[in-house]
Design a protein around this motif. Structure first.
Motif, PDB file in Angstrom:
ATOM      1  N   LEU A   1       0.823  -1.208   0.000  1.00  0.00           N
ATOM      2  CA  LEU A   1       0.000   0.000   0.000  1.00  0.00           C
ATOM      3  C   LEU A   1       0.860   1.262   0.000  1.00  0.00           C
ATOM      4  O   LEU A   1       0.485   2.269  -0.596  1.00  0.00           O
ATOM      5  N   THR A   2       2.010   1.235   0.686  1.00  0.00           N
ATOM      6  CA  THR A   2       2.809   2.451   0.791  1.00  0.00           C
ATOM      7  C   THR A   2       4.032   2.432  -0.110  1.00  0.00           C
ATOM      8  O   THR A   2       4.662   3.461  -0.322  1.00  0.00           O
ATOM      9  N   GLY A   3       4.403   1.271  -0.603  1.00  0.00           N
ATOM     10  CA  GLY A   3       5.590   1.187  -1.446  1.00  0.00           C
ATOM     11  C   GLY A   3       6.886   1.131  -0.668  1.00  0.00           C
ATOM     12  O   GLY A   3       7.961   1.105  -1.252  1.00  0.00           O
ATOM     13  N   SER A   4       6.795   1.117   0.666  1.00  0.00           N
ATOM     14  CA  SER A   4       8.022   1.080   1.450  1.00  0.00           C
ATOM     15  C   SER A   4       8.112  -0.226   2.235  1.00  0.00           C
ATOM     16  O   SER A   4       7.339  -0.436   3.180  1.00  0.00           O
ATOM     17  N   PRO A   5       9.018  -1.114   1.843  1.00  0.00           N
ATOM     18  CA  PRO A   5       9.119  -2.376   2.580  1.00  0.00           C
ATOM     19  C   PRO A   5       9.534  -2.179   4.033  1.00  0.00           C
ATOM     20  O   PRO A   5       9.102  -2.928   4.907  1.00  0.00           O
ATOM     21  N   TRP A   6      10.342  -1.161   4.320  1.00  0.00           N
ATOM     22  CA  TRP A   6      10.794  -0.975   5.704  1.00  0.00           C
ATOM     23  C   TRP A   6       9.651  -0.555   6.611  1.00  0.00           C
ATOM     24  O   TRP A   6       9.579  -0.950   7.766  1.00  0.00           O
ATOM     25  N   LEU A   7       8.724   0.245   6.044  1.00  0.00           N
ATOM     26  CA  LEU A   7       7.539   0.597   6.815  1.00  0.00           C
ATOM     27  C   LEU A   7       6.738  -0.669   7.122  1.00  0.00           C
ATOM     28  O   LEU A   7       6.193  -0.836   8.220  1.00  0.00           O
ATOM     29  N   GLY A   8       6.723  -1.587   6.123  1.00  0.00           N
ATOM     30  CA  GLY A   8       6.042  -2.866   6.326  1.00  0.00           C
ATOM     31  C   GLY A   8       6.642  -3.635   7.486  1.00  0.00           C
ATOM     32  O   GLY A   8       5.926  -4.177   8.331  1.00  0.00           O
ATOM     33  N   VAL A   9       7.976  -3.660   7.543  1.00  0.00           N
ATOM     34  CA  VAL A   9       8.662  -4.368   8.629  1.00  0.00           C
ATOM     35  C   VAL A   9       8.261  -3.767   9.972  1.00  0.00           C
ATOM     36  O   VAL A   9       7.949  -4.482  10.932  1.00  0.00           O
ATOM     37  N   LEU A  10       8.235  -2.426  10.008  1.00  0.00           N
ATOM     38  CA  LEU A  10       7.920  -1.737  11.258  1.00  0.00           C
ATOM     39  C   LEU A  10       6.494  -2.047  11.715  1.00  0.00           C
ATOM     40  O   LEU A  10       6.246  -2.357  12.885  1.00  0.00           O
ATOM     41  N   VAL A  11       5.558  -1.985  10.754  1.00  0.00           N
ATOM     42  CA  VAL A  11       4.160  -2.249  11.116  1.00  0.00           C
ATOM     43  C   VAL A  11       3.997  -3.704  11.549  1.00  0.00           C
ATOM     44  O   VAL A  11       3.285  -4.005  12.508  1.00  0.00           O
ATOM     45  N   ALA A  12       4.692  -4.605  10.841  1.00  0.00           N
ATOM     46  CA  ALA A  12       4.618  -6.022  11.222  1.00  0.00           C
ATOM     47  C   ALA A  12       5.081  -6.194  12.661  1.00  0.00           C
ATOM     48  O   ALA A  12       4.461  -6.920  13.452  1.00  0.00           O
ATOM     49  N   GLY A  13       6.160  -5.494  13.016  1.00  0.00           N
ATOM     50  CA  GLY A  13       6.644  -5.559  14.387  1.00  0.00           C
ATOM     51  C   GLY A  13       5.624  -5.014  15.368  1.00  0.00           C
ATOM     52  O   GLY A  13       5.384  -5.593  16.426  1.00  0.00           O
ATOM     53  N   ALA A  14       4.997  -3.889  14.988  1.00  0.00           N
ATOM     54  CA  ALA A  14       4.023  -3.268  15.885  1.00  0.00           C
ATOM     55  C   ALA A  14       2.833  -4.193  16.104  1.00  0.00           C
ATOM     56  O   ALA A  14       2.342  -4.346  17.234  1.00  0.00           O
ATOM     57  N   ILE A  15       2.364  -4.827  15.026  1.00  0.00           N
ATOM     58  CA  ILE A  15       1.246  -5.775  15.157  1.00  0.00           C
ATOM     59  C   ILE A  15       1.673  -6.928  16.062  1.00  0.00           C
ATOM     60  O   ILE A  15       0.903  -7.392  16.915  1.00  0.00           O
ATOM     61  N   GLY A  16       2.917  -7.379  15.859  1.00  0.00           N
ATOM     62  CA  GLY A  16       3.431  -8.461  16.701  1.00  0.00           C
ATOM     63  C   GLY A  16       3.436  -8.051  18.164  1.00  0.00           C
ATOM     64  O   GLY A  16       3.048  -8.827  19.044  1.00  0.00           O
ATOM     65  N   ALA A  17       3.856  -6.812  18.428  1.00  0.00           N
ATOM     66  CA  ALA A  17       3.863  -6.319  19.810  1.00  0.00           C
ATOM     67  C   ALA A  17       2.445  -6.285  20.357  1.00  0.00           C
ATOM     68  O   ALA A  17       2.210  -6.590  21.530  1.00  0.00           O
ATOM     69  N   GLY A  18       1.476  -5.945  19.488  1.00  0.00           N
ATOM     70  CA  GLY A  18       0.079  -5.935  19.900  1.00  0.00           C
ATOM     71  C   GLY A  18      -0.375  -7.325  20.324  1.00  0.00           C
ATOM     72  O   GLY A  18      -1.038  -7.496  21.353  1.00  0.00           O
ATOM     73  N   PHE A  19       0.002  -8.332  19.530  1.00  0.00           N
ATOM     74  CA  PHE A  19      -0.340  -9.707  19.892  1.00  0.00           C
ATOM     75  C   PHE A  19       0.337 -10.107  21.200  1.00  0.00           C
ATOM     76  O   PHE A  19      -0.249 -10.811  22.017  1.00  0.00           O
ATOM     77  N   GLY A  20       1.595  -9.643  21.367  1.00  0.00           N
ATOM     78  CA  GLY A  20       2.301  -9.930  22.607  1.00  0.00           C
ATOM     79  C   GLY A  20       1.559  -9.334  23.789  1.00  0.00           C
ATOM     80  O   GLY A  20       1.404  -9.971  24.835  1.00  0.00           O
ATOM     81  N   LEU A  21       1.044  -8.106  23.595  1.00  0.00           N
ATOM     82  CA  LEU A  21       0.300  -7.434  24.663  1.00  0.00           C
ATOM     83  C   LEU A  21      -0.945  -8.236  25.019  1.00  0.00           C
ATOM     84  O   LEU A  21      -1.240  -8.455  26.199  1.00  0.00           O
ATOM     85  N   LEU A  22      -1.663  -8.706  23.983  1.00  0.00           N
ATOM     86  CA  LEU A  22      -2.873  -9.490  24.209  1.00  0.00           C
ATOM     87  C   LEU A  22      -2.542 -10.739  25.020  1.00  0.00           C
ATOM     88  O   LEU A  22      -3.225 -11.072  26.002  1.00  0.00           O
ATOM     89  N   HIS A  23      -1.466 -11.418  24.613  1.00  0.00           N
ATOM     90  CA  HIS A  23      -1.039 -12.628  25.326  1.00  0.00           C
ATOM     91  C   HIS A  23      -0.733 -12.297  26.788  1.00  0.00           C
ATOM     92  O   HIS A  23      -1.185 -12.977  27.704  1.00  0.00           O
ATOM     93  N   ALA A  24       0.029 -11.220  26.966  1.00  0.00           N
ATOM     94  CA  ALA A  24       0.459 -10.863  28.318  1.00  0.00           C
ATOM     95  C   ALA A  24      -0.728 -10.507  29.193  1.00  0.00           C
ATOM     96  O   ALA A  24      -0.785 -10.897  30.360  1.00  0.00           O
ATOM     97  N   VAL A  25      -1.698  -9.767  28.624  1.00  0.00           N
ATOM     98  CA  VAL A  25      -2.838  -9.332  29.429  1.00  0.00           C
ATOM     99  C   VAL A  25      -3.684 -10.532  29.837  1.00  0.00           C
ATOM    100  O   VAL A  25      -4.060 -10.681  31.002  1.00  0.00           O
ATOM    101  N   VAL A  26      -3.962 -11.433  28.867  1.00  0.00           N
ATOM    102  CA  VAL A  26      -4.792 -12.593  29.202  1.00  0.00           C
ATOM    103  C   VAL A  26      -4.071 -13.478  30.221  1.00  0.00           C
ATOM    104  O   VAL A  26      -4.677 -13.978  31.166  1.00  0.00           O
ATOM    105  N   CYS A  27      -2.748 -13.630  30.041  1.00  0.00           N
ATOM    106  CA  CYS A  27      -1.996 -14.500  30.946  1.00  0.00           C
ATOM    107  C   CYS A  27      -1.893 -13.930  32.345  1.00  0.00           C
ATOM    108  O   CYS A  27      -1.701 -14.676  33.307  1.00  0.00           O
TER     109      CYS A  27
END
Lengths: 345, 297
Positions: free
Chosen positions: B52-78
């Motif tokens: 969507l943005t044409g920038s692969p590095w932005l993709g990497v960053l967003v992927a990391g952020a989404i991953g951190a979001g999943f980590g947060l979900l895991h941590a909160v439920v646990c």
């Protein structure tokens, strides 16, 4: 006070189900759909017609058996996630038995094939139980690894040693032949696997709730020290629950072969094992509840097709709902006991 | 041989990221079995953003952020009482994979820009060596990260806090550290790395997004951490070893040796199981394992 405990379980489970459905509704609303229409389709696709009900029950049959693979060892305090691998091993064992026993009369041959499947799955998960008891290897990680090893071994076998080169679409094993396939329950489109699943769950329930063996398993699961003090054979119990659990999942593989596919291939690896873990947790490791929850989950899976056709939702939509349901239920575990005034029930 | 080395480097990068993330999480005393789901979500979101943005590095960053979001979900439920972290991991594994397929359907066809690579084979005239030595930038960053994580865990105050929380929760509580806070941050950081590892799959190698992209790398990385004995530097070597085991099959196939292809796929799992059997004992916990960990008890 068992009634109160039942009411608590039902209320908490229903609340978790509603929460999961709510979040799922949010996801479909993001795609511009009316959540209420999607809920209606979920019900219609799973339970709305005789045809969809048949599909639901067909889906539920193997999940009941793989759920026992987690639920049975769980009573002894083990977290086994090896249903997927045991199902695959059971399927392969069934095929091997089938091509060697083809000369026997069909009912006997099918019985022996199912036995071979159960035995294969039982030994497979039993390995994890043995490692747990004698080497202290964590059973969750061991069964996770065993899943991948089972799938790789099956891929190896169907790609060469037992490959049927007549199958060109994808590698598959020799077929067991039409003669050894079991049909459907009379007057329905549901195969006999459903009966196997329900019977296995009921037998497990009787064994766990109404026998001394079942009580001993619960003691081991509740407090290993106490079990040691009263001299229970912990090793035998750990081994027996893992072997029986694995046998149930192996039987699921056998049924997939003798009732659905007729051969072993990667079509056995469709996530029934992982769905079984979910069902076991939703049912709180109670074998009778497993039957009901497996039907519910089978219904969700079966309605995937209708969601796809009517709303253009990806087939993974049902997977999202299952994941949400699982998370909501685990989180809801924390609510137990909060609504009771006295702890001494 | 060179194909195996090149393949090992390509294949091992996602292992490296997921295993480093899991090491950090497990050092704090939690197991996140859901990193497979995070990996697939990272692959999908990274690809979608890069497209969507044409920038692969932005993709990497967003992927990391989404991953951190999943980590947060895991941590909160646990962090809720009486919730089993392994079960939550399996739930997130299902949910993450499902959500990635659900949201990622529109991105299967279009092609997104890929991440750049460093051509370390400039000195050679052989095209095979040149192709094999096209090292991706994320792999290099991963090496730096492994060294950094090793340093942080071993020699800094933060590392000490994480290890205390993971090894002796009572001591950490007595020192006034918040178990919940430290574990949440460690799980989020672990999720971030797993998300980045996922974006490597879709943005570098194989370099497309489809539903068969991950073949269980996220789950295998959990085994890898045990194999590496919770040591970031070992994680790097073991990732390479697992990568080589995975790359060996196709490499042998390309020189005409096709039998036992699938058995090579099982090699890393058999190795890990063997190591577990060898290093476990009913009398003591796994060597090097954080003692608050559910899987080492």
């Amino acid at each position: 006070m068992r009634g109160a405990a039942w009411a608590e379980t039902a209320a908490i489970s229903a609340a978790a189900l509603l929460a999961a459905l709510g979040v799922f509704g949010g996801f479909v609303a993001l795609r511009g759909l009316n959540p209420l229409d999607v809920y209606a389709a979920l019900v219609a696709g799973g339970f709305g017609s005789w045809f969809s009900l048949e599909e639901t029950l067909t889906q539920a049959a193997p999940i009941m058996l793989t759920a026992l693979c987690t639920a049975l060892p769980a009573r002894a305090g083990l977290l086994v996630i090896g249903g997927e691998g045991a199902l695959v091993v059971g399927g392969v064992a069934t095929v091997l038995a089938g091509v060697n026993l083809g000369g026997l009369p069909p009912p006997l041959a099918v019985a022996l094939m199912c036995l071979a499947g159960a035995l294969g799955g039982g030994l497979w998960v039993g390995v994890a139980g043995a490692l747990r008891h004698w080497r202290g290897v964590n059973e969750t990680i061991a069964t996770l690894l065993l899943n991948y090893i089972a799938i790789a071994v099956m891929n190896h076998l169907v790609a060469g040693p037992i490959r049927d080169f007549g199958q060109v679409l994808k590698p598959a094993s020799w077929a067991i032949g039409e003669r050894l396939m079991i049909g459907t329950i009379p007057a329905t489109g549901i195969h006999w696997g459903l009966v196997f699943g329900v019977v296995a769950c009921v037998v497990t329930w009787v064994l766990m709730r109404h026998t001394i063996v079942g009580f001993a398993v619960d003691v081991v699961g509740g407090n290993v020290r106490a079990a040691q003090m009263v001299g229970l054979p912990i090793g035998a119990i750990v081994l027996a629950t893992t072997v029986l659990g694995g046998a149930a999942a192996g039987l699921a593989g056998a049924i997939e072969v003798v009732a659905v596919h007729g051969f072993a291939s990667s079509s056995l690896v469709v996530g029934y094992g992982y769905a079984g873990i979910l069902v076991a947790f939703l049912a709180r490791q109670n074998p009778l509840a497993v039957i009901a929850v497996a039907v519910l989950l089978g219904g969700i899976t079966a309605s995937g097709g209708l969601l796809q056709r009517r709303f253009g939702l990806p087939d993974a939509a049902t997977l999202v709902l299952e994941g949400l349901l699982f998370i909501a239920l685990l989180a809801a575990n924390t609510l137990y006991g909060r609504f009771r005034r006295s702890s001494g029930d | 041989m060179i194909a195996v080395v090149g393949g090992a480097i390509r294949v091992s990068t996602p292992y490296l990221y997921v295993s480093l993330g899991e090491t950090l999480t497990e050092k704090s005393g939690r197991v996140n079995l859901g990193l497979e789901g995070t990996l697939v979500m990272g692959a999908m979101s990274g690809y979608a953003i890069a497209y969507l943005t044409g920038s692969p590095w932005l993709g990497v960053l967003v992927a990391g952020a989404i991953g951190a979001g999943f980590g947060l979900l895991h941590a909160v439920v646990c962090s809720l009482p009486r919730v089993n972290d392994i079960a939550v991991g399996i739930a997130l594994f299902l949910f993450g994979t499902g959500l990635a397929f659900f949201l990622g359907k529109p991105y299967i066809q279009p092609s997104a820009p890929r991440l750049p690579h460093l051509a370390l084979g400039w000195w050679s005239s052989s095209p095979q060596i040149r192709v094999a030595l096209e090292i991706n930038a994320l792999f290099v960053a991963g090496i730096v990260l492994a060294l950094a994580l090793r340093f942080i865990l071993a020699s800094t105050r933060w590392g000490l806090v994480v290890r205390t929380v993971g090894d002796n929760a009572d001591a950490a509580r007595a020192l006034g550290y918040s178990l919940r806070g430290v574990r949440t941050l460690a799980t989020m950081a672990g999720g971030f790395l797993a998300g980045v590892g996922g974006s490597f799959l879709s943005l570098y190698y194989p370099g497309t997004w489809n539903e068969g992209l991950s073949s269980g790398q996220g789950l295998m990385a959990i085994a890898l951490v045990i194999f590496a004995r919770w040591n970031p530097i070992h994680c790097f070597w073991v990732s390479l070893l697992f990568g080589a085991a995975t790359a060996l099959g196709p490499a042998l196939q390309s020189i005409g040796y096709t039998s036992n292809y699938y058995l090579f796929n099982a090699a890393p799992y058999v190795l890990t199981l063997g190591l577990l059997v060898w290093s476990s004992s009913p009398r003591h916990a796994l060597l090097g394992a954080p003692s608050e960990l559910t899987i080492s008890k």
